[in-house]
Design a protein around this motif. Structure first.
Motif, PDB file in Angstrom:
ATOM      1  N   THR A   1       0.837  -1.205   0.000  1.00 15.15           N
ATOM      2  CA  THR A   1       0.000   0.000   0.000  1.00 15.15           C
ATOM      3  C   THR A   1       0.874   1.258   0.000  1.00 15.15           C
ATOM      4  O   THR A   1       0.589   2.230  -0.718  1.00 15.15           O
ATOM      5  CB  THR A   1      -0.931  -0.005   1.219  1.00 15.15           C
ATOM      6  OG1 THR A   1      -1.783  -1.148   1.153  1.00 15.15           O
ATOM      7  CG2 THR A   1      -1.778   1.255   1.264  1.00 15.15           C
ATOM      8  N   THR A   2       1.925   1.248   0.795  1.00 14.00           N
ATOM      9  CA  THR A   2       2.855   2.388   0.843  1.00 14.00           C
ATOM     10  C   THR A   2       3.428   2.667  -0.530  1.00 14.00           C
ATOM     11  O   THR A   2       3.536   3.830  -0.952  1.00 14.00           O
ATOM     12  CB  THR A   2       3.988   2.094   1.844  1.00 14.00           C
ATOM     13  OG1 THR A   2       3.423   1.877   3.139  1.00 14.00           O
ATOM     14  CG2 THR A   2       4.969   3.255   1.915  1.00 14.00           C
ATOM     15  N   THR A   3       3.785   1.621  -1.250  1.00 15.77           N
ATOM     16  CA  THR A   3       4.355   1.792  -2.592  1.00 15.77           C
ATOM     17  C   THR A   3       3.314   2.301  -3.570  1.00 15.77           C
ATOM     18  O   THR A   3       3.598   3.190  -4.389  1.00 15.77           O
ATOM     19  CB  THR A   3       4.954   0.458  -3.069  1.00 15.77           C
ATOM     20  OG1 THR A   3       6.082   0.134  -2.239  1.00 15.77           O
ATOM     21  CG2 THR A   3       5.418   0.540  -4.515  1.00 15.77           C
ATOM     22  N   THR A   4       2.093   1.769  -3.501  1.00 17.21           N
ATOM     23  CA  THR A   4       1.037   2.229  -4.407  1.00 17.21           C
ATOM     24  C   THR A   4       0.784   3.726  -4.229  1.00 17.21           C
ATOM     25  O   THR A   4       0.731   4.487  -5.209  1.00 17.21           O
ATOM     26  CB  THR A   4      -0.268   1.449  -4.154  1.00 17.21           C
ATOM     27  OG1 THR A   4      -0.011   0.043  -4.255  1.00 17.21           O
ATOM     28  CG2 THR A   4      -1.328   1.841  -5.171  1.00 17.21           C
ATOM     29  N   ILE A   5       0.647   4.151  -2.985  1.00 19.52           N
ATOM     30  CA  ILE A   5       0.364   5.565  -2.703  1.00 19.52           C
ATOM     31  C   ILE A   5       1.522   6.464  -3.125  1.00 19.52           C
ATOM     32  O   ILE A   5       1.328   7.466  -3.836  1.00 19.52           O
ATOM     33  CB  ILE A   5       0.072   5.770  -1.205  1.00 19.52           C
ATOM     34  CG1 ILE A   5      -1.251   5.115  -0.819  1.00 19.52           C
ATOM     35  CG2 ILE A   5       0.056   7.261  -0.846  1.00 19.52           C
ATOM     36  CD1 ILE A   5      -1.508   5.080   0.677  1.00 19.52           C
ATOM     37  N   ASN A   6       2.712   6.109  -2.712  1.00 19.96           N
ATOM     38  CA  ASN A   6       3.832   7.038  -2.886  1.00 19.96           C
ATOM     39  C   ASN A   6       4.436   7.017  -4.281  1.00 19.96           C
ATOM     40  O   ASN A   6       4.892   8.046  -4.766  1.00 19.96           O
ATOM     41  CB  ASN A   6       4.883   6.768  -1.811  1.00 19.96           C
ATOM     42  CG  ASN A   6       4.367   7.144  -0.433  1.00 19.96           C
ATOM     43  OD1 ASN A   6       4.021   8.290  -0.171  1.00 19.96           O
ATOM     44  ND2 ASN A   6       4.280   6.167   0.461  1.00 19.96           N
TER      45      ASN A   6
ATOM     46  N   VAL B   1       3.943  10.452   1.513  1.00 21.53           N
ATOM     47  CA  VAL B   1       5.142  10.971   2.170  1.00 21.53           C
ATOM     48  C   VAL B   1       5.693  12.176   1.413  1.00 21.53           C
ATOM     49  O   VAL B   1       6.324  13.058   2.002  1.00 21.53           O
ATOM     50  CB  VAL B   1       6.213   9.864   2.321  1.00 21.53           C
ATOM     51  CG1 VAL B   1       6.860   9.519   0.975  1.00 21.53           C
ATOM     52  CG2 VAL B   1       7.270  10.247   3.348  1.00 21.53           C
ATOM     53  N   LEU B   2       5.422  12.267   0.117  1.00 15.96           N
ATOM     54  CA  LEU B   2       5.911  13.410  -0.669  1.00 15.96           C
ATOM     55  C   LEU B   2       5.170  14.685  -0.295  1.00 15.96           C
ATOM     56  O   LEU B   2       5.742  15.777  -0.377  1.00 15.96           O
ATOM     57  CB  LEU B   2       5.773  13.136  -2.167  1.00 15.96           C
ATOM     58  CG  LEU B   2       6.713  12.052  -2.715  1.00 15.96           C
ATOM     59  CD1 LEU B   2       6.022  10.697  -2.716  1.00 15.96           C
ATOM     60  CD2 LEU B   2       7.208  12.388  -4.106  1.00 15.96           C
ATOM     61  N   ASP B   3       3.907  14.551   0.128  1.00 14.25           N
ATOM     62  CA  ASP B   3       3.157  15.717   0.590  1.00 14.25           C
ATOM     63  C   ASP B   3       3.388  15.989   2.067  1.00 14.25           C
ATOM     64  O   ASP B   3       3.255  17.126   2.523  1.00 14.25           O
ATOM     65  CB  ASP B   3       1.660  15.517   0.323  1.00 14.25           C
ATOM     66  CG  ASP B   3       1.330  15.536  -1.153  1.00 14.25           C
ATOM     67  OD1 ASP B   3       1.763  16.472  -1.844  1.00 14.25           O
ATOM     68  OD2 ASP B   3       0.654  14.596  -1.622  1.00 14.25           O
ATOM     69  N   TYR B   4       3.724  14.962   2.810  1.00 12.48           N
ATOM     70  CA  TYR B   4       3.941  15.099   4.249  1.00 12.48           C
ATOM     71  C   TYR B   4       5.319  15.684   4.562  1.00 12.48           C
ATOM     72  O   TYR B   4       5.447  16.599   5.380  1.00 12.48           O
ATOM     73  CB  TYR B   4       3.778  13.733   4.909  1.00 12.48           C
ATOM     74  CG  TYR B   4       4.101  13.700   6.376  1.00 12.48           C
ATOM     75  CD1 TYR B   4       3.395  14.475   7.300  1.00 12.48           C
ATOM     76  CD2 TYR B   4       5.127  12.883   6.865  1.00 12.48           C
ATOM     77  CE1 TYR B   4       3.692  14.436   8.655  1.00 12.48           C
ATOM     78  CE2 TYR B   4       5.427  12.831   8.211  1.00 12.48           C
ATOM     79  CZ  TYR B   4       4.716  13.613   9.101  1.00 12.48           C
ATOM     80  OH  TYR B   4       5.017  13.581  10.436  1.00 12.48           O
TER      81      TYR B   4
ATOM     82  N   ASP C   1      13.246   8.656  -2.071  1.00 11.04           N
ATOM     83  CA  ASP C   1      13.352   7.314  -2.640  1.00 11.04           C
ATOM     84  C   ASP C   1      12.222   7.046  -3.624  1.00 11.04           C
ATOM     85  O   ASP C   1      12.439   6.484  -4.707  1.00 11.04           O
ATOM     86  CB  ASP C   1      13.344   6.263  -1.526  1.00 11.04           C
ATOM     87  CG  ASP C   1      14.619   6.285  -0.686  1.00 11.04           C
ATOM     88  OD1 ASP C   1      15.600   6.938  -1.103  1.00 11.04           O
ATOM     89  OD2 ASP C   1      14.621   5.655   0.391  1.00 11.04           O
ATOM     90  N   TYR C   2      10.991   7.428  -3.268  1.00  5.52           N
ATOM     91  CA  TYR C   2       9.876   7.185  -4.181  1.00  5.52           C
ATOM     92  C   TYR C   2       9.919   8.114  -5.395  1.00  5.52           C
ATOM     93  O   TYR C   2       9.495   7.718  -6.495  1.00  5.52           O
ATOM     94  CB  TYR C   2       8.538   7.290  -3.448  1.00  5.52           C
ATOM     95  CG  TYR C   2       8.177   5.997  -2.764  1.00  5.52           C
ATOM     96  CD1 TYR C   2       7.811   4.870  -3.508  1.00  5.52           C
ATOM     97  CD2 TYR C   2       8.224   5.866  -1.381  1.00  5.52           C
ATOM     98  CE1 TYR C   2       7.503   3.667  -2.885  1.00  5.52           C
ATOM     99  CE2 TYR C   2       7.916   4.670  -0.750  1.00  5.52           C
ATOM    100  CZ  TYR C   2       7.559   3.577  -1.508  1.00  5.52           C
ATOM    101  OH  TYR C   2       7.259   2.373  -0.900  1.00  5.52           O
TER     102      TYR C   2
END
Length: 248
Positions: A18-23, A225-228, A237-238
């Motif tokens: 899920t983390t990978t899909t979102i980021n 994480v890119l917005d956070y 990394d993403y």
């Protein structure tokens, strides 16, 4: 516009799927791509992580034919999200007895236009819903932790992809493996990575996703994480992975 449909799969939970899909989706969006995220997991972690979990309609309503996919989409920080729900458990049970049960999602996505990427967050199992994702997708992305047991799981995933490719979706291919939760301080992480590089035919992306507390914190704020925290290692990394993905 050609839409690239990507199934993000790993049959284990807690592997960074899920983390990978979102980021990855967020990073692609910031590179100017229009991205749709499909929350196909009944646990709905993707929807929760982007604070779109309290919606009037979800992907379950689309599978039941009560709504069109466009009717349920929610825009969030430049991403479009098709929310999931626990009702997908019932959908999965009902699909088992349906003819061509693996093709429902493909039919749903055929009516959606205007996206560069559709990223599907699959359930943590090789289930009927996951088969729907693999039948609808052109590419498979596999997030993988550097643990010994993941090697066995990878073999199972690749065999499933080959079976789907042969029986249901001849265009399907594995885009590559993303190394996630990589801990440079652990000897085991490096040993497993080296084993993969020496023994696995699939592409392993150079861009590794390091262990990063900001990745764990971001869902609490309903953000990628890119917005956070765009300056964090997780965001960098993403962002690097998205650029490499577009080049691959």
């Amino acid at each position: 516009m050609k839409t690239n449909v990507v199934a993000v799969i790993n049959q284990k939970g807690g592997t960074g799927k899920t983390t990978t899909t979102i980021n990855l989706g967020s990073a692609l969006s910031k590179l100017g791509k229009k991205v749709l995220l499909i929350d196909l997991d009944p646990q709905s972690n993707l929807s929760y992580s982007l604070a779109v979990s309290n919606t009037d309609a979800t992907l379950a309503d689309v599978f039941q034919g009560d709504k069109g996919l466009n009717d349920i989409l929610v825009e969030k920080n430049g991403l479009w999200v098709a929310p999931g729900s626990n009702d997908l458990v019932d959908i999965e049970i009902s699909l088992v007895s349906q003819p061509e049960r693996e093709k429902f999602l493909k039919s749903i996505l055929a009516k959606v236009k205007g996206f560069d990427f559709v990223l599907i967050d699959c359930p943590p199992s090789l289930s009927v819903l996951t088969l729907n994702a693999l039948t609808a997708a052109q590419e498979v992305l596999i997030p993988l932790q550097m643990e010994v047991l993941t090697l066995q799981g990878l073999d199972q995933i690749t065999k499933t992809v080959q079976k789907v490719k042969k029986a249901l979706n001849p265009k399907l291919k594995i885009k590559g493996i993303v190394v996630v939760m990589f801990d440079v301080r652990r000897k085991l992480s490096q040993e497993v990575l080296e084993y993969l590089q020496d023994n696995v035919q699939e592409k392993i992306f150079r861009s590794q996703i390091r262990m990063n507390v900001k990745l764990a914190e971001a869902p609490s704020f309903g953000k990628s994480v890119l917005d956070y925290d765009a300056s964090s290692n997780g965001a960098r990394d993403y962002a690097a992975l998205a650029e490499e993905y577009l080049e691959a």
